[in-house]
Motif scaffolding. Sequence first.
Motif, PDB file in Angstrom:
ATOM      1  N   ALA A   1      -9.452  -3.064 -10.517  1.00 53.53           N
ATOM      2  CA  ALA A   1      -8.151  -3.559  -9.899  1.00 53.53           C
ATOM      3  C   ALA A   1      -8.568  -4.448  -8.691  1.00 53.53           C
ATOM      4  N   ASN A   2      -9.545  -4.038  -7.838  1.00 53.33           N
ATOM      5  CA  ASN A   2      -9.991  -4.953  -6.685  1.00 53.33           C
ATOM      6  C   ASN A   2     -10.376  -6.171  -7.092  1.00 53.33           C
TER       7      ASN A   2
ATOM      8  N   SER B   1      -4.030  -6.134  -7.133  1.00 51.65           N
ATOM      9  CA  SER B   1      -4.813  -4.851  -7.490  1.00 51.65           C
ATOM     10  C   SER B   1      -3.706  -3.764  -7.182  1.00 51.65           C
ATOM     11  N   GLY B   2      -2.409  -3.719  -6.402  1.00 45.74           N
ATOM     12  CA  GLY B   2      -1.666  -2.690  -6.047  1.00 45.74           C
ATOM     13  C   GLY B   2      -1.088  -2.180  -7.487  1.00 45.74           C
ATOM     14  N   VAL B   3      -0.609  -3.429  -8.164  1.00 49.02           N
ATOM     15  CA  VAL B   3       0.279  -3.209  -9.422  1.00 49.02           C
ATOM     16  C   VAL B   3      -0.842  -2.612 -10.508  1.00 49.02           C
ATOM     17  N   LEU B   4      -2.134  -2.829 -10.472  1.00 50.97           N
ATOM     18  CA  LEU B   4      -2.948  -2.299 -11.522  1.00 50.97           C
ATOM     19  C   LEU B   4      -3.400  -0.840 -11.225  1.00 50.97           C
TER      20      LEU B   4
ATOM     21  N   ASP C   1       0.794  -1.120  -0.113  1.00 54.65           N
ATOM     22  CA  ASP C   1      -0.083   0.048  -0.059  1.00 54.65           C
ATOM     23  C   ASP C   1       0.722   1.255   0.024  1.00 54.65           C
ATOM     24  N   GLY C   2       2.014   1.103   0.537  1.00 54.63           N
ATOM     25  CA  GLY C   2       2.827   2.285   0.732  1.00 54.63           C
ATOM     26  C   GLY C   2       3.379   2.874  -0.838  1.00 54.63           C
TER      27      GLY C   2
ATOM     28  N   VAL D   1      -2.398 -11.467   0.578  1.00 50.53           N
ATOM     29  CA  VAL D   1      -1.183 -10.817   0.149  1.00 50.53           C
ATOM     30  C   VAL D   1      -1.241 -10.582  -1.540  1.00 50.53           C
ATOM     31  N   ALA D   2      -1.490 -11.856  -2.027  1.00 53.35           N
ATOM     32  CA  ALA D   2      -1.624 -11.760  -3.613  1.00 53.35           C
ATOM     33  C   ALA D   2      -2.659 -11.056  -4.128  1.00 53.35           C
TER      34      ALA D   2
END
Length: 483
Positions: free
Chosen positions: A154-155, A190-193, A132-133, A184-185
């Motif tokens: 993304a979610n 979603s974070g990468v997207l 998230d950072g 975590v996956a």
Amino acid sequence: MGTETGTSTRTGSAGRGLRWGLAARGVSRLATFGMSLVLARLLAKEDFGLYAVALAANQFLFYVNDAGIVSAVVQWRGRLEDMVVTATTVVLTISVSVYALFWFTAPFFTTLAGSVSATPVVRLLTVIIVIDGFVNVRSAVMLRGFQQDKIAKANMMGIAVQVPLAITLAVLGAGVYSFAVGAVANSLVSGVLVFVWARMPFRLGFDRAVAARLLRFGVPLAGSLGLEALVLNADAIIIGNTLGITMLGYYMLAMNVSSWVPGVVGEALRHVTLPGFSRVADENPAVFSERVQQIVPMLVMLVTPVAVLVAVLAPQLVTLLYEPRWLPAAAALSFLMALMAVRMLTALAFDILTSLGATRRVVWMNLSWAVALLPALYLGARLDGIRGVAIGHVVAAFLAGLPAALWQLRRSGVVLAPVVAPVARLLLGGLAGGVTAWLVVTPLSGTPVFVQLCAAGAAGFAAYAVTGLSRERLRRLREVVTS
């Protein structure tokens, strides 16, 4: 004319944002609901309890790891280019530092929760705050622009990875790590997207004046979020310490069911209300209050029937969905539904106060709640197990949490008097629906559980609709969703 066009554009964006938020959270909750049904049959109750300890740690760190800067980004008045680089640097630095610190202190936390064996799971799950950072500031910028569709997609992609991965790991015997690795996956995908779709170059830098301005807004908010995290997760620590990990597993299941509505409706609304309130915060106070007066009854209208019917029919619902071996969870679930309704209202109050920049009042709101909550939870656990914990939650919410929220809203100039009449009618409808459902389900105790749920649920909802809803209320809801 320009003002009308701007208002129309904001309303349309908010409506689209609400629809996308509802779609994403609906898909997410449906998928995780299916996953929980499967995992409840594959895993032991102790696995649910261990995951509850790890989840409590992760949620606490998640609330405070950005020092409130993400909300400051949503609220930023001025050019984004002047702020984004510094905000990214500060948030990432804090996230990595918090994770490194917690890596070493995790054993102390799990010992406090009565389950030191959860330490490796805690360390794995809290990797999410580092992810998230990297993406929080970009997500906040997208929220400012009402790009909820991209966040929603993304979610949903993250969930599409999490569910099959978690179930596969459970089948292979991974136990509690099924939960953690899947979560975590999800966060990583979603974070990468979000990182890519935000279309913002990743640059680090530091402007002292910008950082000071962000922290002046964010630090009080982070303190309040820390208190809110305490309010949300103290129950897991107290149950694990006083009642044991198995009872915590039952309680986690009940808490998971009670979070369905906040997960679908609450998060979707918050994705829209926070940036939406921010856009009108600088306008006439009467305009801001009018917007609040529109949202509150709509929220109560959506939450009340679910809260009442699930509370009354908790034993039948748990038995049908999770097998009779999970029935002890129903005792807590009946009361947690009332807590859910209060928390959705206080979450809305949080967004309102944050939009007004009244972050210190948010701190006092959550502090008042936390002071009342901790002794109530401990006493409840000692007197009546997990049901006592849930009752302690409800008592603290109604005697401290909700009054504190209303008081701080009043101090901030938000006028709520016009919502009293419509909210009172909705609550009366909820009472009628609950009584009707109980009267129907009681004589059906010998029939199949599915029949009990269908008959009592339909009768209760019909009583709620007839007593609590008006055509005007339904029309306004349709306008918000379709605008």
